[in-house]
Design a protein around this motif. Sequence first.
Motif, PDB file in Angstrom:
ATOM      1  N   GLU A 105     -15.629 -26.326  28.202  1.00  0.00           N
ATOM      2  CA  GLU A 105     -15.475 -27.068  29.451  1.00  0.00           C
ATOM      3  C   GLU A 105     -16.641 -28.026  29.680  1.00  0.00           C
ATOM      4  O   GLU A 105     -16.436 -29.177  30.069  1.00  0.00           O
ATOM      5  CB  GLU A 105     -15.307 -26.110  30.627  1.00  0.00           C
ATOM      6  N   ASN A 106     -17.851 -27.563  29.421  1.00  0.00           N
ATOM      7  CA  ASN A 106     -19.030 -28.407  29.646  1.00  0.00           C
ATOM      8  C   ASN A 106     -19.188 -29.490  28.591  1.00  0.00           C
ATOM      9  O   ASN A 106     -19.483 -30.639  28.912  1.00  0.00           O
ATOM     10  CB  ASN A 106     -20.299 -27.555  29.705  1.00  0.00           C
ATOM     11  N   ARG A 107     -19.013 -29.133  27.344  1.00  0.00           N
ATOM     12  CA  ARG A 107     -19.268 -30.084  26.252  1.00  0.00           C
ATOM     13  C   ARG A 107     -18.177 -31.132  26.104  1.00  0.00           C
ATOM     14  O   ARG A 107     -18.435 -32.298  25.851  1.00  0.00           O
ATOM     15  CB  ARG A 107     -19.441 -29.315  24.931  1.00  0.00           C
ATOM     16  N   GLY A 161     -15.522 -31.593  28.431  1.00  0.00           N
ATOM     17  CA  GLY A 161     -14.895 -31.999  29.675  1.00  0.00           C
ATOM     18  C   GLY A 161     -13.468 -31.508  29.813  1.00  0.00           C
ATOM     19  O   GLY A 161     -12.633 -32.167  30.413  1.00  0.00           O
ATOM     20  N   GLN A 209     -10.751 -28.606  31.063  1.00  0.00           N
ATOM     21  CA  GLN A 209     -10.512 -27.501  31.980  1.00  0.00           C
ATOM     22  C   GLN A 209      -9.569 -26.526  31.281  1.00  0.00           C
ATOM     23  O   GLN A 209      -8.415 -26.841  31.047  1.00  0.00           O
ATOM     24  CB  GLN A 209      -9.891 -28.007  33.286  1.00  0.00           C
ATOM     25  N   ALA A 236     -16.919 -21.686  28.672  1.00  0.00           N
ATOM     26  CA  ALA A 236     -17.937 -22.472  29.378  1.00  0.00           C
ATOM     27  C   ALA A 236     -18.442 -23.614  28.498  1.00  0.00           C
ATOM     28  O   ALA A 236     -18.607 -24.750  28.977  1.00  0.00           O
ATOM     29  CB  ALA A 236     -19.093 -21.568  29.801  1.00  0.00           C
ATOM     30  N   PHE A 237     -18.661 -23.336  27.234  1.00  0.00           N
ATOM     31  CA  PHE A 237     -19.125 -24.365  26.303  1.00  0.00           C
ATOM     32  C   PHE A 237     -18.095 -25.488  26.185  1.00  0.00           C
ATOM     33  O   PHE A 237     -18.428 -26.669  26.297  1.00  0.00           O
ATOM     34  CB  PHE A 237     -19.397 -23.748  24.927  1.00  0.00           C
TER      35      PHE A 237
END
Length: 92
Positions: free
Chosen positions: A48-50, A52, A54, A45-46
């Motif tokens: 992917e969010n930080r 960008g 996938q 999750a980190f």
Amino acid sequence: MNKKIIEEFIESEFLRRTPVKDYDADFSLIESGVIDSLGIQLHIAFIENRFGIQVDDMDLLPENFDSINALTAYVERDRKSTRLNSSHIPLS
């Protein structure tokens, strides 16, 4: 730069709860018990969010998430691959 961001995330999310003496960027977070399967999900999750990114199911291997260096290498490989793929101009 990516390594520092990842290191700060690992320290704030995992190492403050499970104090470890004398760790380095190759320290095995999985073998030491610092992270488990839930911890790997937090890593994903980190990332992917930080960054960008996938994370593909085929990349869900412990060796991609086991240490600060492994996570950094994974992020850099993915970002390099993404740049190469996006710079490809199809021929008509």
